[in-house]
Design an enzyme around this catalytic site. Structure first.
Site, PDB file in Angstrom:
ATOM      1  N   PHE A 222       0.817  -1.225   0.000  1.00  0.00           N
ATOM      2  CA  PHE A 222       0.000   0.000   0.000  1.00  0.00           C
ATOM      3  C   PHE A 222       0.847   1.268   0.000  1.00  0.00           C
ATOM      4  O   PHE A 222       0.403   2.311   0.482  1.00  0.00           O
ATOM      5  CB  PHE A 222      -0.994  -0.009   1.174  1.00  0.00           C
ATOM      6  CG  PHE A 222      -1.835  -1.254   1.213  1.00  0.00           C
ATOM      7  CD1 PHE A 222      -2.793  -1.486   0.239  1.00  0.00           C
ATOM      8  CD2 PHE A 222      -1.637  -2.222   2.191  1.00  0.00           C
ATOM      9  CE1 PHE A 222      -3.542  -2.645   0.238  1.00  0.00           C
ATOM     10  CE2 PHE A 222      -2.382  -3.393   2.201  1.00  0.00           C
ATOM     11  CZ  PHE A 222      -3.337  -3.603   1.221  1.00  0.00           C
ATOM     12  N   ARG A 304       2.251  15.344  -6.084  1.00  0.00           N
ATOM     13  CA  ARG A 304       0.977  14.723  -6.456  1.00  0.00           C
ATOM     14  C   ARG A 304      -0.194  15.432  -5.764  1.00  0.00           C
ATOM     15  O   ARG A 304      -1.296  15.505  -6.314  1.00  0.00           O
ATOM     16  CB  ARG A 304       0.977  13.217  -6.181  1.00  0.00           C
ATOM     17  CG  ARG A 304      -0.186  12.496  -6.833  1.00  0.00           C
ATOM     18  CD  ARG A 304      -0.056  10.969  -6.815  1.00  0.00           C
ATOM     19  NE  ARG A 304       0.750  10.449  -7.902  1.00  0.00           N
ATOM     20  CZ  ARG A 304       0.319  10.217  -9.146  1.00  0.00           C
ATOM     21  NH1 ARG A 304      -0.949  10.443  -9.463  1.00  0.00           N
ATOM     22  NH2 ARG A 304       1.115   9.758 -10.071  1.00  0.00           N
ATOM     23  N   GLU A 706      -4.949   2.804  -7.150  1.00  0.00           N
ATOM     24  CA  GLU A 706      -5.149   3.863  -6.165  1.00  0.00           C
ATOM     25  C   GLU A 706      -6.471   4.634  -6.258  1.00  0.00           C
ATOM     26  O   GLU A 706      -7.034   4.987  -5.218  1.00  0.00           O
ATOM     27  CB  GLU A 706      -3.990   4.865  -6.252  1.00  0.00           C
ATOM     28  CG  GLU A 706      -2.659   4.290  -5.812  1.00  0.00           C
ATOM     29  CD  GLU A 706      -1.503   5.209  -6.172  1.00  0.00           C
ATOM     30  OE1 GLU A 706      -1.159   5.292  -7.360  1.00  0.00           O
ATOM     31  OE2 GLU A 706      -0.958   5.861  -5.266  1.00  0.00           O
TER      32      GLU A 706
END
Ligand code: MTE
Ligand code: LUZ
Ligand code: MOS
Length: 750
Positions: A222, A304, A706
């Site tokens: 993750f 991001r 995601e």
């Protein structure tokens, strides 16, 4: 197509790091980590620990032959602390002993003398004091300061989101052993074998070709093993290299939770301006990212966040700044969404605030501002094949937003103490590593003489099903039975210079490289078939394991063809290379075309809140998601369900708590609540938007890892709406997670 791992997982036969049989003479390493959040180390005494029977050696920074730095992007992180410690949990020494129990006992014999320094855990305080990990960055479009005067409404507020523990089922671990000629082999539970290889070489002071990194599969990652698997792996490699013995490290759960970084908490100020028609004219935000004590992936995560700070909306005038703040916490790191969820939460909070003030449903504002074809993103890329409006409309058609709203309002009138709430969560997520150079991959394909096929790529299987999807890609190109195909382990000696399996791009990048390799091999085999059957290559097809000429099946099947090619000395091995075309980014202007494509989707989330107890449940998560042309709907739906659950956990119950002294209080599973089957939504219904899928997605199947995480954000705003219906005068603040305790306090404490 079933996941090729399902039987292995269900029967316990899949091999994780801890299942690898250990070699004779294996030693076990346990980390001694800093008990203090910030201090000068005046003395470190390991002699007592060193002389405990069974202890082979205690390693500190003094034992490092190369460079004491493991920073992936910025060289600001020592493997072992030397003269200063910067967070509780920072590795200071490694005890290596004949067994783990002895190593653990030796920890208590290590003496550290320190002078304590000021501890900062709050990112805003860090920024005020000039403690930044990297220079701050701002994305801009239009002229935000001029635009405010054209707005009919302006609202301001703050929004914050908490950290999140990855809680991969398999903790961090590595197993290193010496090989010939001063080389070392590392089995690592990492998403980034090349990063482990590079950093191990740096720390050991040997070239990369002396370090082989092998990854079988991960028991979940993750993002938590994109950068942070490196420390464990390099420690094992260091000890193994120096002692010339195999060394294994496998973190205990509590050590893993204490020592490793988590999702970055963010604290933000926003300002949003709208016209009378609810068009968002201007948006500005300043975000404080809590980076922890070293940069780790924070610079990329910050980026991001900026890219996703306007989510699925076209806003002509923007200015968004992110400060990456240095605090005395474990370095925070990648976690599904990689800063995008944090950025999206702020714009959704701003919209929710505007909706509450204007007394309209938030979805009217969302809908009025969706991106359309040809709109420009804040970062200069022009939006193409925009599906956000279609996802929203499809969802409305399938489930009826007004109908849901009506049922909720009737329920809320009827029920004395329970309230329902609904929120829509649109998602637009950019696909590609934001660092352009990382968007490349290689695949090595062997066809063996018996027709079986072995595939090596840079992709790491962590439960997301990348191996199954890659097998499907090869099976489709060769038109053979999928059982002929084996996905090999990920190994830096077979496939070099890989990007981590991250940014949801594992299947896209490695799949394209595989596609290239298979296509070359197919051409060679067709040419062999043309020779056998004395016809031209254009007439040949391979269909369902048969050579077909002009539509007619021949006697030559796959196995015969392969054998024939081998006897004719045709190469049955190929290495494919791929790099994503068209993408670039100019950091000096903060403009470019960073993403191959975007993934779109919308969720409607409904909740029921018990206003006596503050407890709640998520009833429905209704989704229309743009998978493109999905390679594997079972795997993709699994990714959606897992992502949604993880997102709901982050927004509602998972609360990472540090005290002011930088000590993690939520350091066990009894103090850190993760979603379980009882907190799963009543229903998760996900429809696939009907689309062809973009050229740049492998076989037009869009990346899926995601984006669904962010549907979980809807749970927060649905809860806000339920609270508001019970207590209309309440001004909600946007402080996630919205735990039952926090809900109860907000219902009665004002
Ligand atoms: N699914 C499972 N089962 N386990 C994981 O660790 N990681 C997620 C997502 N889905 C993960 C997962 C994250 S953070 C990413 S980036 C992608 O998978 C990575 O894999 P992909 O690039 O092959 O989609
Ligand atoms: N890792 C990275 C990522 O290095 N760059 C990225 O853009 C990214 N995006 C998502 C997850 N990991
Ligand atoms: Mo995922 S956060 O890109 O590993």
């Amino acid at each position: 197509m079933n996941n090729i791992d399902s039987v292995g997982h269900a029967t316990g036969k899949s091999v994780y790091l801890d299942d690898i049989p250990v070699l004779k003479n294996t030693l076990y390493g346990v980390v001694y980590d800093s008990p203090l959040p910030h201090a000068t180390v005046t003395n470190l005494d390991v002699t007592a620990a060193q002389s405990l029977p069974g202890v082979e050696r205690v390693f500190t920074w003094r034992d490092i032959p190369g460079i004491n730095d493991i920073g992936g992007i910025i060289p600001d992180e020592p493997l072992f602390a030397s003269d200063e410690v910067h967070y509780i949990g920072q590795p200071v020494a490694l005890v290596v002993a004949a067994d783990e129990h002895t190593a653990r006992r030796a920890l208590g014999l290590i003496k550290i003398e320190t002078v304590e320094l000021e501890v900062i855990t709050d990112p805003r305080e860090a920024q005020e004091k000039g403690l930044l990990l990297i220079p701050s960055r701002t994305f801009r479009m239009g002229d935000v300061s001029a635009a405010w005067s054209e707005c009919a409404y302006i609202f301001e507020g703050t929004a914050s989101t908490g950290g999140q523990e990855h809680l991969y089922l398999e903790t961090q671990g590595a197993y290193a052993s010496p090989s010939e000629n001063g080389s070392v082999k590392i089995h690592s539970s990492t998403q980034g074998p090349t990063l482990v290889q590079k950093v191990a070489a740096r720390v050991l002071g040997i070239p990369m070709n002396r370090v082989e990194v092998e990854v079988t599969r991960l028991g979940g990652a993750f993002g938590g093993k994109e950068d942070q698997a490196t420390a464990t792996a390099v420690m094992a490699a260091l000890a193994s290299h120096i002692l010339n013995r195999p060394v294994k490290i496998s973190l205990h759960r509590l050590d893993d939770i204490r020592m490793t970084g988590k999702r970055h908490p963010y604290s933000s100020d926003f300002r949003i301006g709208l016209t009378e028609e609810y068009k968002i004219k201007a948006y500005s935000a300043v975000m404080f990212q809590n980076g922890g004590a070293a940069a780790d992936l924070s610079p990329a995560i910050m980026e991001r966040t900026l890219f996703h700070s306007t989510n699925a909306y076209f806003i002509p005038n923007t200015e968004v700044t992110v400060h990456s703040c240095k605090t005395n916490l474990p370095p925070n790191t990648a976690f599904r969404g990689f800063g995008a969820p944090q950025g999206m939460f702020v714009i959704e909070a701003a919209i929710a605030k505007a909706a509450a003030e204007l007394e309209v449903p938030a979805y009217l504002i969302q809908q009025a501002n969706f991106l359309s074809e040809g709109d420009e993103f804040q970062y200069g890329q022009v939006a193409e094949s925009v599906n956000i409006g279609r996802c929203f409309d499809d969802l409305d058609k399938k489930f009826g937003i007004e109908k849901i709203e009506k049922e909720i309002s009737e329920f809320n009138k009827r029920d004395p103490f329970r309230r329902k709430g609904m929120a829509m969560m649109p998602v637009c997520f950019g696909l590609s590593f934001t660092n352009t150079s990382m968007n490349q991959a290689r695949a090595l394909v062997h066809i063996y003489q018996d027709g079986s096929i072995g595939i090596s790529t840079g992709a790491v299987e962590m439960g997301q099903g990348v191996n199954t999807k890659l097998a499907q890609v090869a099976a489709m190109i060769f038109s053979v039975n999928i059982n002929r195909i084996k996905l090999e382990s990920t190994n830096t000696t077979r496939v070099a210079n890989t990007s981590p399996t991250a940014a949801s791009s594992g299947t896209d990048l490695n799949g394209h490289a595989l596609h290239n390799a298979c296509t070359v091999l197919l051409k060679r085999l067709k040419s062999t078939a043309a020779t056998i059957h004395e016809c031209s290559i254009e007439e040949i097809e391979i269909l369902n394991e048969k050579v077909v000429i002009n539509g007619l099946a021949t006697e030559t099947d796959w196995e015969k063809l392969v054998q024939n090619a081998f006897l004719k000395r045709v190469s049955l091995t190929e290495n494919g290379h791929y790099f994503t075309p068209e993408i670039y980014f100019d950091k000096s202007k903060e403009k470019g075309h960073p993403f191959a494509y975007h993934v779109y989707g919308t969720a409607a989330v409904t909740v029921t809140l018990d206003c006596l107890r503050g407890t709640y449940r998520v009833d429905d998560v209704l989704i229309v998601h743009d998978f493109g042309n999905s390679l594997n709907t079972a795997i993709d739906l699994g990714q959606v369900e897992g992502g949604v659950m993880q997102g709901i956990g982050w927004m509602t119950m998972e609360e990472v708590v540090f005290n002011d002294g930088g000590k993690l209080l939520s350091n066990t599973l009894s103090t850190y609540k993760v979603p379980d089957i009882y907190s799963a939504p009543g229903r998760v219904v996900c429809y696939a938007l009907e689309t062809a899928g973009p050229d740049l997605a492998i076989l037009r199947s869009k990346a899926v890892g995601e984006p669904p995480f962010m549907y979980g954000i809807g749970a927060f705003f649905a809860l806000c709406n339920a609270i508001k219906s019970f207590k209309p005068e309440l001004k909600t603040d946007f402080d996630a997670p919205l735990t039952p305790e926090k809900v109860l306090m907000s219902l009665y404490n004002h």
